[in-house]
Write an enzyme that holds these catalytic residues in place. Sequence first.
Site, mmCIF file in Angstrom:
data_model
loop_
_atom_site.group_PDB
_atom_site.id
_atom_site.type_symbol
_atom_site.label_atom_id
_atom_site.label_comp_id
_atom_site.label_asym_id
_atom_site.label_seq_id
_atom_site.Cartn_x
_atom_site.Cartn_y
_atom_site.Cartn_z
ATOM 1 N N HIS A 118 0.806 -1.229 0.000
ATOM 2 C CA HIS A 118 0.000 0.000 0.000
ATOM 3 C C HIS A 118 0.841 1.282 0.000
ATOM 4 O O HIS A 118 0.532 2.238 0.724
ATOM 5 C CB HIS A 118 -0.940 0.002 1.206
ATOM 6 C CG HIS A 118 -2.038 -1.020 1.147
ATOM 7 N ND1 HIS A 118 -2.539 -1.520 -0.034
ATOM 8 C CD2 HIS A 118 -2.744 -1.648 2.143
ATOM 9 C CE1 HIS A 118 -3.518 -2.394 0.231
ATOM 10 N NE2 HIS A 118 -3.649 -2.504 1.537
ATOM 11 N N HIS A 192 -9.663 2.323 0.526
ATOM 12 C CA HIS A 192 -9.612 1.212 1.475
ATOM 13 C C HIS A 192 -10.668 1.323 2.576
ATOM 14 O O HIS A 192 -10.386 1.036 3.745
ATOM 15 C CB HIS A 192 -8.208 1.105 2.070
ATOM 16 C CG HIS A 192 -7.823 -0.286 2.479
ATOM 17 N ND1 HIS A 192 -8.554 -1.035 3.376
ATOM 18 C CD2 HIS A 192 -6.789 -1.069 2.110
ATOM 19 C CE1 HIS A 192 -7.954 -2.206 3.550
ATOM 20 N NE2 HIS A 192 -6.886 -2.265 2.785
ATOM 21 N N GLU A 332 -11.523 -3.610 -2.637
ATOM 22 C CA GLU A 332 -10.623 -2.603 -3.192
ATOM 23 C C GLU A 332 -10.487 -2.811 -4.694
ATOM 24 O O GLU A 332 -9.940 -3.813 -5.136
ATOM 25 C CB GLU A 332 -9.252 -2.716 -2.520
ATOM 26 C CG GLU A 332 -9.297 -2.596 -1.008
ATOM 27 C CD GLU A 332 -8.192 -3.414 -0.339
ATOM 28 O OE1 GLU A 332 -7.013 -3.113 -0.555
ATOM 29 O OE2 GLU A 332 -8.510 -4.372 0.392
#
Length: 371
Positions: A118, A192, A332
Amino acid sequence: MAHHVGNRGVEAAPFGELPDGREVTLYRLTNADGMTVEVMNYGGIIVSLKAPDREGNVEDIVLGFDTLDGYLSEAYRRLNPYFGALIGRYGNRIDQGRFSLDGTTYQLATNDGDNHLHGGEEGFDRRLWQAEPFSDENGEGVILHYVSEDGEEGYPGRLEATVTYTLTDDNALEVSYRAETDRATPVNLTQHSYFNLSGEGDPSILDHVLTIHGDAFTPVDETLIPTGEIRDVAGTPFDFRQPTPIGRRIGDDNRQLARGGGYDHNFVLAMDNAPLDAPRSAARVVDPDSGRVLEIATTEPGLQFYSGNFLDGSVTGKGGEPYLKRSGFALETQHFPDSPNRPDFPSTILEPDETYRSLTVYRFSTDADDD
Ligand code: GLA
Protein backbone atom coordinates in the site's frame (compact mmCIF):
# COMPACT_ATOMS: atom_id res chain seq x y z
CA MET A 1 -17.20 27.79 3.66
CA ALA A 2 -20.61 26.11 3.29
CA HIS A 3 -22.05 25.57 -0.20
CA HIS A 4 -25.67 24.91 0.66
CA VAL A 5 -28.40 23.98 -1.79
CA GLY A 6 -31.22 23.29 0.65
CA ASN A 7 -29.92 20.46 2.77
CA ARG A 8 -27.64 19.49 -0.02
CA GLY A 9 -24.12 20.85 0.19
CA VAL A 10 -20.56 20.64 1.39
CA GLU A 11 -19.44 21.90 4.75
CA ALA A 12 -15.85 22.22 5.88
CA ALA A 13 -14.75 22.14 9.50
CA PRO A 14 -11.40 21.89 11.32
CA PHE A 15 -10.58 18.29 12.31
CA GLY A 16 -7.42 18.79 14.35
CA GLU A 17 -3.69 19.11 13.79
CA LEU A 18 -0.98 16.72 12.71
CA PRO A 19 2.02 16.36 15.07
CA ASP A 20 3.93 18.87 12.88
CA GLY A 21 1.19 21.48 13.33
CA ARG A 22 -0.43 21.25 9.90
CA GLU A 23 -4.20 21.60 10.10
CA VAL A 24 -6.56 18.93 8.89
CA THR A 25 -10.02 19.73 7.48
CA LEU A 26 -13.11 17.54 7.42
CA TYR A 27 -15.55 17.92 4.52
CA ARG A 28 -19.13 16.79 4.97
CA LEU A 29 -20.98 16.02 1.73
CA THR A 30 -24.78 15.87 2.04
CA ASN A 31 -27.05 14.89 -0.84
CA ALA A 32 -30.74 15.61 -1.43
CA ASP A 33 -31.66 12.21 0.04
CA GLY A 34 -29.97 12.96 3.38
CA MET A 35 -27.05 10.63 2.83
CA THR A 36 -23.76 12.03 4.15
CA VAL A 37 -20.11 11.25 3.57
CA GLU A 38 -17.31 12.81 5.60
CA VAL A 39 -13.84 12.97 4.06
CA MET A 40 -10.69 14.52 5.49
CA ASN A 41 -7.72 15.86 3.57
CA TYR A 42 -5.32 13.71 5.66
CA GLY A 43 -5.00 10.47 3.68
CA GLY A 44 -8.16 11.36 1.74
CA ILE A 45 -9.78 9.24 4.43
CA ILE A 46 -13.53 8.59 4.40
CA VAL A 47 -14.28 9.15 8.10
CA SER A 48 -17.99 8.38 8.00
CA LEU A 49 -20.63 7.31 5.51
CA LYS A 50 -24.24 7.38 6.62
CA ALA A 51 -26.87 5.56 4.61
CA PRO A 52 -30.49 4.55 5.31
CA ASP A 53 -31.59 0.99 6.07
CA ARG A 54 -34.84 -0.48 4.69
CA GLU A 55 -36.84 1.46 7.32
CA GLY A 56 -35.07 4.72 6.61
CA ASN A 57 -32.82 4.63 9.69
CA VAL A 58 -29.57 6.34 8.82
CA GLU A 59 -26.42 4.77 10.25
CA ASP A 60 -22.69 5.06 9.81
CA ILE A 61 -21.52 1.99 7.86
CA VAL A 62 -17.75 2.50 7.63
CA LEU A 63 -15.11 1.74 10.25
CA GLY A 64 -13.08 4.65 11.61
CA PHE A 65 -12.74 7.20 14.40
CA ASP A 66 -14.51 10.34 15.58
CA THR A 67 -11.27 12.25 15.97
CA LEU A 68 -8.06 12.70 14.03
CA ASP A 69 -6.17 11.34 17.05
CA GLY A 70 -7.79 7.96 16.47
CA TYR A 71 -6.01 7.74 13.12
CA LEU A 72 -2.69 8.89 14.57
CA SER A 73 -2.64 6.71 17.71
CA GLU A 74 0.07 4.15 18.45
CA ALA A 75 -2.46 1.30 18.58
CA TYR A 76 -3.80 2.27 15.16
CA ARG A 77 -0.35 2.57 13.59
CA ARG A 78 0.60 -0.83 14.99
CA LEU A 79 -2.48 -2.48 13.47
CA ASN A 80 -2.27 -0.39 10.29
CA PRO A 81 -5.65 -1.31 8.78
CA TYR A 82 -5.85 1.74 6.41
CA PHE A 83 -9.43 2.55 7.48
CA GLY A 84 -11.13 4.55 4.72
CA ALA A 85 -7.88 5.73 3.19
CA LEU A 86 -6.71 6.49 -0.31
CA ILE A 87 -3.94 4.06 -1.19
CA GLY A 88 -0.94 4.90 -3.39
CA ARG A 89 1.27 4.79 -5.26
CA TYR A 90 0.57 1.09 -5.29
CA GLY A 91 -2.43 -0.67 -3.81
CA ASN A 92 -1.48 -4.03 -2.28
CA ARG A 93 1.88 -5.84 -2.37
CA ILE A 94 5.02 -5.78 -4.48
CA ASP A 95 7.29 -8.77 -3.92
CA GLN A 96 10.35 -7.80 -1.86
CA GLY A 97 9.48 -4.19 -2.77
CA ARG A 98 11.54 -4.67 -5.91
CA PHE A 99 10.92 -4.41 -9.65
CA SER A 100 12.78 -3.55 -12.84
CA LEU A 101 11.69 -0.95 -15.32
CA ASP A 102 13.50 0.04 -18.53
CA GLY A 103 16.63 -1.80 -17.35
CA THR A 104 16.83 -0.21 -13.88
CA THR A 105 16.01 -2.10 -10.67
CA TYR A 106 14.13 -0.11 -8.04
CA GLN A 107 13.99 -0.93 -4.33
CA LEU A 108 10.86 0.38 -2.61
CA ALA A 109 10.26 0.67 1.13
CA THR A 110 9.43 -2.70 2.69
CA ASN A 111 6.72 -2.33 5.32
CA ASP A 112 5.04 -5.76 5.32
CA GLY A 113 7.70 -8.28 6.22
CA ASP A 114 10.00 -8.20 3.20
CA ASN A 115 7.28 -6.89 0.91
CA HIS A 116 6.04 -3.45 -0.05
CA LEU A 117 2.38 -2.84 0.91
CA HIS A 118 0.00 0.00 0.00
CA GLY A 119 2.68 2.52 -0.98
CA GLY A 120 5.20 2.00 1.83
CA GLU A 121 5.93 3.53 5.25
CA GLU A 122 4.23 6.83 4.48
CA GLY A 123 1.85 6.00 1.67
CA PHE A 124 -0.81 8.31 0.25
CA ASP A 125 -2.96 7.28 3.25
CA ARG A 126 -0.65 9.33 5.53
CA ARG A 127 -0.15 12.38 3.35
CA LEU A 128 -1.91 15.70 3.67
CA TRP A 129 -3.76 16.38 0.41
CA GLN A 130 -4.78 19.77 -0.94
CA ALA A 131 -8.57 19.90 -1.00
CA GLU A 132 -11.19 21.90 -2.89
CA PRO A 133 -14.89 21.34 -2.17
CA PHE A 134 -17.45 21.72 -4.94
CA SER A 135 -21.18 21.53 -5.44
CA ASP A 136 -22.63 21.19 -8.93
CA GLU A 137 -25.28 19.36 -10.97
CA ASN A 138 -23.38 16.05 -10.58
CA GLY A 139 -23.46 16.23 -6.81
CA GLU A 140 -21.48 17.31 -3.78
CA GLY A 141 -17.81 16.68 -3.67
CA VAL A 142 -14.24 17.37 -2.88
CA ILE A 143 -11.20 17.30 -5.17
CA LEU A 144 -7.98 16.13 -3.55
CA HIS A 145 -4.56 16.77 -4.93
CA TYR A 146 -1.20 15.35 -3.91
CA VAL A 147 2.25 15.55 -5.46
CA SER A 148 4.45 12.55 -4.76
CA GLU A 149 8.04 13.63 -5.34
CA ASP A 150 10.59 11.66 -7.35
CA GLY A 151 12.06 8.95 -5.12
CA GLU A 152 9.28 8.97 -2.53
CA GLU A 153 9.16 5.51 -0.88
CA GLY A 154 11.63 4.45 -3.61
CA TYR A 155 9.39 5.16 -6.62
CA PRO A 156 10.76 6.80 -9.76
CA GLY A 157 9.27 10.04 -11.10
CA ARG A 158 7.30 12.95 -9.73
CA LEU A 159 3.67 11.86 -9.68
CA GLU A 160 0.80 14.32 -9.53
CA ALA A 161 -2.35 12.62 -8.28
CA THR A 162 -5.91 13.94 -8.19
CA VAL A 163 -8.80 12.10 -6.60
CA THR A 164 -12.37 13.38 -6.76
CA TYR A 165 -15.10 12.20 -4.41
CA THR A 166 -18.64 12.99 -5.62
CA LEU A 167 -21.80 12.13 -3.70
CA THR A 168 -24.71 12.08 -6.14
CA ASP A 169 -28.41 12.55 -5.40
CA ASP A 170 -29.11 8.92 -6.25
CA ASN A 171 -26.93 7.75 -3.34
CA ALA A 172 -23.80 6.91 -5.25
CA LEU A 173 -20.31 7.83 -4.17
CA GLU A 174 -18.07 8.21 -7.20
CA VAL A 175 -14.33 8.08 -6.71
CA SER A 176 -12.37 9.17 -9.74
CA TYR A 177 -8.59 9.05 -9.98
CA ARG A 178 -6.15 10.79 -12.27
CA ALA A 179 -2.36 10.88 -12.24
CA GLU A 180 0.55 12.08 -14.35
CA THR A 181 4.25 11.44 -14.03
CA ASP A 182 7.50 12.78 -15.49
CA ARG A 183 9.16 9.31 -15.50
CA ALA A 184 7.73 5.82 -15.95
CA THR A 185 6.44 4.50 -12.61
CA PRO A 186 3.98 1.90 -11.30
CA VAL A 187 0.64 3.41 -10.24
CA ASN A 188 -2.26 1.50 -8.70
CA LEU A 189 -4.57 3.73 -6.68
CA THR A 190 -7.49 2.50 -4.61
CA GLN A 191 -9.83 3.27 -1.72
CA HIS A 192 -9.61 1.21 1.47
CA SER A 193 -12.96 1.71 3.24
CA TYR A 194 -14.17 -1.07 5.52
CA PHE A 195 -17.91 -1.52 5.43
CA ASN A 196 -20.29 -3.12 7.86
CA LEU A 197 -23.75 -2.64 6.38
CA SER A 198 -25.36 -3.36 9.77
CA GLY A 199 -23.60 -0.27 11.11
CA GLU A 200 -19.97 0.15 12.18
CA GLY A 201 -19.38 -1.47 15.57
CA ASP A 202 -21.55 -4.45 14.67
CA PRO A 203 -19.41 -7.50 15.50
CA SER A 204 -19.46 -9.40 12.21
CA ILE A 205 -19.87 -9.19 8.44
CA LEU A 206 -20.04 -12.96 8.01
CA ASP A 207 -23.79 -12.95 7.33
CA HIS A 208 -23.52 -10.32 4.58
CA VAL A 209 -24.39 -11.86 1.22
CA LEU A 210 -21.72 -11.17 -1.40
CA THR A 211 -21.66 -11.42 -5.18
CA ILE A 212 -18.40 -10.86 -7.08
CA HIS A 213 -18.46 -10.78 -10.88
CA GLY A 214 -15.11 -12.52 -11.19
CA ASP A 215 -14.55 -15.92 -12.80
CA ALA A 216 -10.98 -16.19 -11.51
CA PHE A 217 -8.69 -15.06 -8.71
CA THR A 218 -4.96 -14.75 -8.20
CA PRO A 219 -3.75 -17.32 -5.61
CA VAL A 220 -1.00 -16.17 -3.24
CA ASP A 221 2.10 -17.57 -1.54
CA GLU A 222 2.73 -17.54 2.25
CA THR A 223 3.52 -13.80 2.14
CA LEU A 224 0.35 -12.97 0.16
CA ILE A 225 2.24 -12.35 -3.10
CA PRO A 226 0.47 -13.77 -6.20
CA THR A 227 2.04 -16.98 -7.47
CA GLY A 228 1.30 -15.85 -11.04
CA GLU A 229 -1.49 -18.34 -11.54
CA ILE A 230 -4.92 -17.12 -12.61
CA ARG A 231 -7.25 -19.73 -11.13
CA ASP A 232 -10.85 -20.43 -12.04
CA VAL A 233 -13.15 -19.87 -9.02
CA ALA A 234 -15.44 -22.76 -10.03
CA GLY A 235 -15.67 -25.39 -7.30
CA THR A 236 -13.68 -23.29 -4.79
CA PRO A 237 -14.70 -21.13 -1.76
CA PHE A 238 -13.79 -18.18 -4.02
CA ASP A 239 -16.81 -18.67 -6.24
CA PHE A 240 -19.05 -15.68 -5.41
CA ARG A 241 -20.68 -15.53 -8.84
CA GLN A 242 -23.97 -16.36 -7.11
CA PRO A 243 -24.95 -14.42 -3.95
CA THR A 244 -23.29 -16.24 -1.01
CA PRO A 245 -22.91 -15.35 2.68
CA ILE A 246 -19.29 -14.31 3.33
CA GLY A 247 -19.08 -16.73 6.26
CA ARG A 248 -20.45 -19.81 4.52
CA ARG A 249 -17.09 -21.20 3.36
CA ILE A 250 -14.58 -18.96 5.13
CA GLY A 251 -13.72 -21.76 7.57
CA ASP A 252 -13.26 -24.40 4.85
CA ASP A 253 -10.08 -26.42 4.81
CA ASN A 254 -8.47 -24.61 1.90
CA ARG A 255 -4.83 -23.61 1.48
CA GLN A 256 -5.63 -20.19 0.01
CA LEU A 257 -8.03 -19.33 2.83
CA ALA A 258 -5.41 -20.50 5.34
CA ARG A 259 -2.76 -18.25 3.77
CA GLY A 260 -5.06 -15.23 3.84
CA GLY A 261 -6.47 -15.99 7.28
CA GLY A 262 -9.77 -15.80 5.40
CA TYR A 263 -10.41 -13.89 2.19
CA ASP A 264 -7.57 -11.56 1.24
CA HIS A 265 -7.39 -12.11 -2.49
CA ASN A 266 -7.54 -10.33 -5.79
CA PHE A 267 -10.45 -11.32 -8.02
CA VAL A 268 -10.07 -11.03 -11.78
CA LEU A 269 -12.94 -8.98 -13.21
CA ALA A 270 -11.30 -8.59 -16.61
CA MET A 271 -7.83 -8.40 -18.14
CA ASP A 272 -8.15 -4.76 -19.19
CA ASN A 273 -9.66 -1.46 -18.08
CA ALA A 274 -13.26 -0.62 -18.87
CA PRO A 275 -13.93 2.75 -20.55
CA LEU A 276 -14.44 5.65 -18.10
CA ASP A 277 -18.04 6.10 -19.22
CA ALA A 278 -18.84 2.39 -18.77
CA PRO A 279 -17.50 1.00 -15.48
CA ARG A 280 -18.22 -2.70 -15.03
CA SER A 281 -20.34 -4.12 -12.28
CA ALA A 282 -17.84 -5.72 -9.87
CA ALA A 283 -19.66 -6.69 -6.70
CA ARG A 284 -22.87 -6.48 -4.74
CA VAL A 285 -23.26 -6.89 -0.98
CA VAL A 286 -26.60 -7.29 0.81
CA ASP A 287 -27.03 -7.20 4.58
CA PRO A 288 -30.12 -9.30 5.38
CA ASP A 289 -30.54 -7.61 8.80
CA SER A 290 -30.68 -3.96 7.81
CA GLY A 291 -31.58 -4.50 4.16
CA ARG A 292 -28.74 -2.22 3.07
CA VAL A 293 -27.24 -2.96 -0.32
CA LEU A 294 -23.86 -1.85 -1.68
CA GLU A 295 -23.05 -2.18 -5.37
CA ILE A 296 -19.63 -1.46 -6.78
CA ALA A 297 -18.81 -0.71 -10.41
CA THR A 298 -15.32 0.07 -11.64
CA THR A 299 -13.09 0.60 -14.65
CA GLU A 300 -10.38 -1.48 -12.91
CA PRO A 301 -9.67 -5.10 -13.89
CA GLY A 302 -9.26 -6.39 -10.31
CA LEU A 303 -10.99 -6.40 -6.93
CA GLN A 304 -9.29 -7.24 -3.63
CA PHE A 305 -11.78 -8.84 -1.28
CA TYR A 306 -10.44 -8.56 2.26
CA SER A 307 -12.60 -9.98 5.05
CA GLY A 308 -11.04 -7.97 7.90
CA ASN A 309 -8.89 -10.88 9.07
CA PHE A 310 -6.24 -8.76 10.81
CA LEU A 311 -8.72 -6.78 12.92
CA ASP A 312 -8.22 -8.02 16.47
CA GLY A 313 -10.18 -5.79 18.86
CA SER A 314 -7.10 -3.69 19.69
CA VAL A 315 -8.67 -0.47 18.43
CA THR A 316 -12.03 0.95 19.47
CA GLY A 317 -14.07 2.78 16.90
CA LYS A 318 -16.59 5.61 16.67
CA GLY A 319 -19.42 3.88 18.49
CA GLY A 320 -17.15 2.84 21.38
CA GLU A 321 -17.03 -0.79 20.26
CA PRO A 322 -13.72 -2.59 19.61
CA TYR A 323 -13.27 -3.54 15.98
CA LEU A 324 -13.18 -7.32 16.08
CA LYS A 325 -11.83 -9.77 13.52
CA ARG A 326 -14.23 -9.72 10.53
CA SER A 327 -16.28 -6.79 11.79
CA GLY A 328 -15.73 -5.05 8.45
CA PHE A 329 -14.84 -5.96 4.88
CA ALA A 330 -12.97 -4.09 2.16
CA LEU A 331 -13.54 -4.40 -1.59
CA GLU A 332 -10.62 -2.60 -3.19
CA THR A 333 -10.88 -1.92 -6.92
CA GLN A 334 -7.40 -2.14 -8.38
CA HIS A 335 -4.90 -3.71 -10.76
CA PHE A 336 -3.55 -7.04 -9.56
CA PRO A 337 -0.98 -7.20 -6.73
CA ASP A 338 2.70 -7.45 -7.78
CA SER A 339 1.92 -6.52 -11.39
CA PRO A 340 5.30 -4.79 -11.89
CA ASN A 341 6.85 -8.29 -11.59
CA ARG A 342 4.18 -10.07 -13.60
CA PRO A 343 4.32 -9.29 -17.34
CA ASP A 344 1.22 -11.48 -17.86
CA PHE A 345 -0.92 -9.25 -15.62
CA PRO A 346 -2.48 -6.02 -16.96
CA SER A 347 0.24 -3.35 -16.79
CA THR A 348 0.42 -0.80 -13.97
CA ILE A 349 3.21 1.25 -15.53
CA LEU A 350 2.35 4.88 -16.22
CA GLU A 351 4.50 6.58 -18.87
CA PRO A 352 5.20 10.33 -18.95
CA ASP A 353 3.09 10.85 -22.08
CA GLU A 354 0.05 9.11 -20.55
CA THR A 355 -2.66 10.00 -18.05
CA TYR A 356 -3.72 7.46 -15.43
CA ARG A 357 -7.50 7.41 -15.09
CA SER A 358 -9.71 5.20 -13.01
CA LEU A 359 -13.29 5.37 -11.73
CA THR A 360 -15.14 3.41 -9.05
CA VAL A 361 -18.79 3.95 -8.13
CA TYR A 362 -20.27 2.76 -4.82
CA ARG A 363 -24.06 2.76 -4.95
CA PHE A 364 -26.11 2.48 -1.77
CA SER A 365 -29.72 1.29 -1.69
CA THR A 366 -31.86 -1.16 0.28
CA ASP A 367 -33.68 -4.39 -0.51
CA ALA A 368 -36.93 -2.43 -0.07
CA ASP A 369 -36.03 -0.68 -3.36
CA ASP A 370 -36.07 -4.02 -5.20
CA ASP A 371 -39.15 -4.82 -7.25
C1 GLA B 1 -5.16 -5.19 2.17
C2 GLA B 1 -4.26 -6.37 2.25
C3 GLA B 1 -4.42 -7.06 3.56
C4 GLA B 1 -4.19 -6.09 4.70
C5 GLA B 1 -5.12 -4.91 4.53
C6 GLA B 1 -4.85 -3.82 5.54
O1 GLA B 1 -6.46 -5.54 1.98
O2 GLA B 1 -4.46 -7.27 1.19
O3 GLA B 1 -3.52 -8.12 3.64
O4 GLA B 1 -2.87 -5.66 4.70
O5 GLA B 1 -4.98 -4.34 3.28
O6 GLA B 1 -4.73 -4.32 6.84
